[in-house]
Design a protein around this motif. Sequence first.
Motif, PDB file in Angstrom:
ATOM      1  N   PHE A 213      -1.034   4.585   8.883  1.00 23.56           N
ATOM      2  CA  PHE A 213      -1.356   3.406   8.074  1.00 23.56           C
ATOM      3  C   PHE A 213      -0.347   3.227   6.934  1.00 23.56           C
ATOM      4  N   HIS A 214       0.088   4.323   6.342  1.00 31.07           N
ATOM      5  CA  HIS A 214       1.057   4.211   5.251  1.00 31.07           C
ATOM      6  C   HIS A 214       2.403   3.724   5.770  1.00 31.07           C
ATOM      7  N   LEU A 215       2.845   4.292   6.887  1.00 27.90           N
ATOM      8  CA  LEU A 215       4.152   3.915   7.409  1.00 27.90           C
ATOM      9  C   LEU A 215       4.185   2.451   7.846  1.00 27.90           C
ATOM     10  N   SER A 216       3.098   1.990   8.464  1.00 30.83           N
ATOM     11  CA  SER A 216       3.083   0.599   8.935  1.00 30.83           C
ATOM     12  C   SER A 216       2.609  -0.363   7.855  1.00 30.83           C
ATOM     13  N   GLY A 217       1.523   0.002   7.138  1.00 31.67           N
ATOM     14  CA  GLY A 217       0.931  -0.920   6.175  1.00 31.67           C
ATOM     15  C   GLY A 217       1.646  -0.981   4.848  1.00 31.67           C
ATOM     16  N   ALA A 218       2.061   0.179   4.308  1.00 32.68           N
ATOM     17  CA  ALA A 218       2.705   0.199   3.001  1.00 32.68           C
ATOM     18  C   ALA A 218       4.215   0.059   3.098  1.00 32.68           C
ATOM     19  N   LEU A 219       4.819   0.659   4.136  1.00 37.58           N
ATOM     20  CA  LEU A 219       6.276   0.641   4.254  1.00 37.58           C
ATOM     21  C   LEU A 219       6.774  -0.380   5.267  1.00 37.58           C
ATOM     22  N   GLY A 220       5.863  -0.975   6.063  1.00 35.91           N
ATOM     23  CA  GLY A 220       6.248  -2.046   6.972  1.00 35.91           C
ATOM     24  C   GLY A 220       7.048  -1.608   8.183  1.00 35.91           C
ATOM     25  N   LEU A 221       6.882  -0.373   8.617  1.00 38.86           N
ATOM     26  CA  LEU A 221       7.625   0.098   9.790  1.00 38.86           C
ATOM     27  C   LEU A 221       6.949  -0.362  11.075  1.00 38.86           C
ATOM     28  N   SER A 222       7.739  -0.588  12.105  1.00 40.35           N
ATOM     29  CA  SER A 222       7.194  -0.938  13.406  1.00 40.35           C
ATOM     30  C   SER A 222       6.665   0.318  14.093  1.00 40.35           C
ATOM     31  N   ALA A 223       5.891   0.124  15.161  1.00 44.19           N
ATOM     32  CA  ALA A 223       5.348   1.257  15.892  1.00 44.19           C
ATOM     33  C   ALA A 223       6.463   2.116  16.479  1.00 44.19           C
ATOM     34  N   ALA A 224       7.569   1.481  16.887  1.00 48.80           N
ATOM     35  CA  ALA A 224       8.681   2.221  17.484  1.00 48.80           C
ATOM     36  C   ALA A 224       9.320   3.165  16.483  1.00 48.80           C
TER      37      ALA A 224
ATOM     38  N   PRO B 108       6.015   6.421  -5.812  1.00 43.44           N
ATOM     39  CA  PRO B 108       5.665   5.032  -5.493  1.00 43.44           C
ATOM     40  C   PRO B 108       6.153   4.643  -4.100  1.00 43.44           C
ATOM     41  N   ALA B 109       5.567   3.578  -3.559  1.00 45.44           N
ATOM     42  CA  ALA B 109       5.980   3.099  -2.236  1.00 45.44           C
ATOM     43  C   ALA B 109       7.437   2.663  -2.238  1.00 45.44           C
ATOM     44  N   SER B 110       7.968   2.306  -3.415  1.00 43.87           N
ATOM     45  CA  SER B 110       9.367   1.877  -3.500  1.00 43.87           C
ATOM     46  C   SER B 110      10.347   2.992  -3.163  1.00 43.87           C
ATOM     47  N   SER B 111       9.875   4.238  -3.128  1.00 45.84           N
ATOM     48  CA  SER B 111      10.755   5.346  -2.734  1.00 45.84           C
ATOM     49  C   SER B 111      11.051   5.317  -1.242  1.00 45.84           C
ATOM     50  N   GLY B 112      10.316   4.488  -0.498  1.00 45.99           N
ATOM     51  CA  GLY B 112      10.624   4.244   0.894  1.00 45.99           C
ATOM     52  C   GLY B 112      10.296   5.387   1.818  1.00 45.99           C
ATOM     53  N   VAL B 113      10.881   5.336   3.001  1.00 46.83           N
ATOM     54  CA  VAL B 113      10.614   6.353   4.023  1.00 46.83           C
ATOM     55  C   VAL B 113      11.046   7.742   3.570  1.00 46.83           C
TER      56      VAL B 113
ATOM     57  N   GLY C  21      11.099   8.935   0.594  1.00 50.77           N
ATOM     58  CA  GLY C  21      10.155   9.375  -0.424  1.00 50.77           C
ATOM     59  C   GLY C  21       8.831   9.831   0.153  1.00 50.77           C
ATOM     60  N   TYR C  22       8.541   9.414   1.375  1.00 57.18           N
ATOM     61  CA  TYR C  22       7.333   9.896   2.055  1.00 57.18           C
ATOM     62  C   TYR C  22       7.618  11.121   2.917  1.00 57.18           C
ATOM     63  N   LEU C  23       8.716  11.079   3.670  1.00 56.41           N
ATOM     64  CA  LEU C  23       8.980  12.142   4.632  1.00 56.41           C
ATOM     65  C   LEU C  23       9.420  13.449   3.976  1.00 56.41           C
ATOM     66  N   ALA C  24      10.142  13.390   2.856  1.00 52.87           N
ATOM     67  CA  ALA C  24      10.603  14.628   2.213  1.00 52.87           C
ATOM     68  C   ALA C  24       9.420  15.466   1.698  1.00 52.87           C
ATOM     69  N   PRO C  25       8.479  14.877   0.926  1.00 53.41           N
ATOM     70  CA  PRO C  25       7.313  15.677   0.532  1.00 53.41           C
ATOM     71  C   PRO C  25       6.449  16.086   1.726  1.00 53.41           C
ATOM     72  N   LEU C  26       6.388  15.230   2.762  1.00 58.18           N
ATOM     73  CA  LEU C  26       5.630  15.577   3.957  1.00 58.18           C
ATOM     74  C   LEU C  26       6.234  16.810   4.639  1.00 58.18           C
ATOM     75  N   ALA C  27       7.573  16.854   4.710  1.00 60.76           N
ATOM     76  CA  ALA C  27       8.242  18.006   5.302  1.00 60.76           C
ATOM     77  C   ALA C  27       7.956  19.272   4.498  1.00 60.76           C
ATOM     78  N   ALA C  28       7.973  19.153   3.158  1.00 61.01           N
ATOM     79  CA  ALA C  28       7.664  20.317   2.321  1.00 61.01           C
ATOM     80  C   ALA C  28       6.227  20.777   2.536  1.00 61.01           C
TER      81      ALA C  28
END
Length: 484
Positions: free
Chosen positions: A306-317, A368-373, A375-382
């Motif tokens: 939901f975050h990747l598609s709804g907040a960051l606007g990424l496609s399913a692919a 913030p969501a402005s940190s983009g993909v 900003g989400y994936l780096a803390p997720l990896a940690a």
Amino acid sequence: MSVSSPTGPTGSAAASGPHAPPGSVRWALAGLAGAMLLSSLGTSVAQVALPTLAEAFGASFPAVQWVVLGYLLAVTSLLVAAGRLGDLVGRRRLMLGGLAVFTGASLLCGLAPGLWALVAARVAQGVGAAVMMALTMALVGGTVPKERTGSAMGLLGTVSAVGTALGPSLGGLLVTGLGWRAVFLLNVPLAAATWAIVRRQLPADHPHPTTASTIRFDHAGTAVLAATLTAYALAMTLGGGPSTTLNLALLTAAALGALLFVRIEARTAAPLLRPALLRRPGLGAGLTTSALVSTVMMTTLVVGPFHLSGALGLSAAVSGPAMSTGPAVAALTGIPAGRLVDRLGAPAMTRLGLAVMATGCAALAVLPASSGVPGYLAPLAATTAGYALFQTANNAGVMADVDSDQRGTVSGVLGLSRNLGLVTGTSVMGAVFAYAVGTGDLATAPPADVAAGTRTVFAVAAALSAAALLVAASATRRERPGRA
């Protein structure tokens, strides 16, 4: 921590035999890794086939959900019983039986003529998987030298992560190319090969003459615990929310069942789970932290899409590969984490893993969501790397000093704590996210609201990780010499 229990005739029978010869340790671990991979694939590979199954059988989506739920309920409700039974009759023997059941059930799944025949076969497959999950870690103790336990646990953690990550993509390829039956039939040759490796390479169960009178199994406790766990798992998956009548009824049944189980275990001569076992500081802390951490990790799976598609606007692919970051990190971290545990010890690495998890979740809660993909994936990896380190260290620490005649039981309880955390996290953290977003229709929520919900739910996850760290640190202090 030393988990002790009375040693009787059956305990000797269940004790681990001598370690496998050095030349066969790798093959023995390959067999155990195969069992772990199959049970992980069984959980994740069928999800992607549900739309195809609904079309093939002309069934509703709630009906085809039972293809996944039947497997999950069987595994969750039977983990402890499978572990205890392995202690009584021999873990290698029961592992071979579990693999045989899993193989036969996978064949029946692939040949199922109708939906409910498939569901029944999936329940049988879950029975075999429960045995495999409960005994894999227990068998490590009789196969691998103690100084290499961490590395072995790291390998099993890596294989589990690979199975979880591989399931959806592999299932999608099979459904598209060969049809839904191939999703289940693929398990047949893999499980048969694993059975052959386990039979040939694992040390035989320590021989001891037993009779029906010396093997006492807690049938009443097993039945009550299975019913209790089934009610709880259904409440977390099908209850429909904390305020619904069905959910309240299931949770009430689970609570009453838990009370009845405690009463039965206190009175029976050969309990399924000795209450004194759970009062051991190290074991109790290991189970508690495992449940908390599993709840936290479900947050990444529930909220991530939901975050990747709804907040960051990424496609399913694009969201799909991004979601695979977590399992990929876990797979790459598992074996190095095991080596760290062997070198620096399980308690220290358990605390370090939890600290890294808490830091990663805290970063996700404030960025913030402005940190983009990135900003989400780096803390997720940690967060995921911390989870892999914790899981390896906690499993090794919990299993390290368990008496040989209790290894199966403790391994089953450890697997149960993880499963309960997963099903709880799916429901509770999903509810927290929906509440924070402010709408039940997450697909149409504004990006800013989805981002706010993500920050809220990861703040809760950070608090749970910090609580797990406090539990682990407190247990370590209590186990130091000279401390009560």
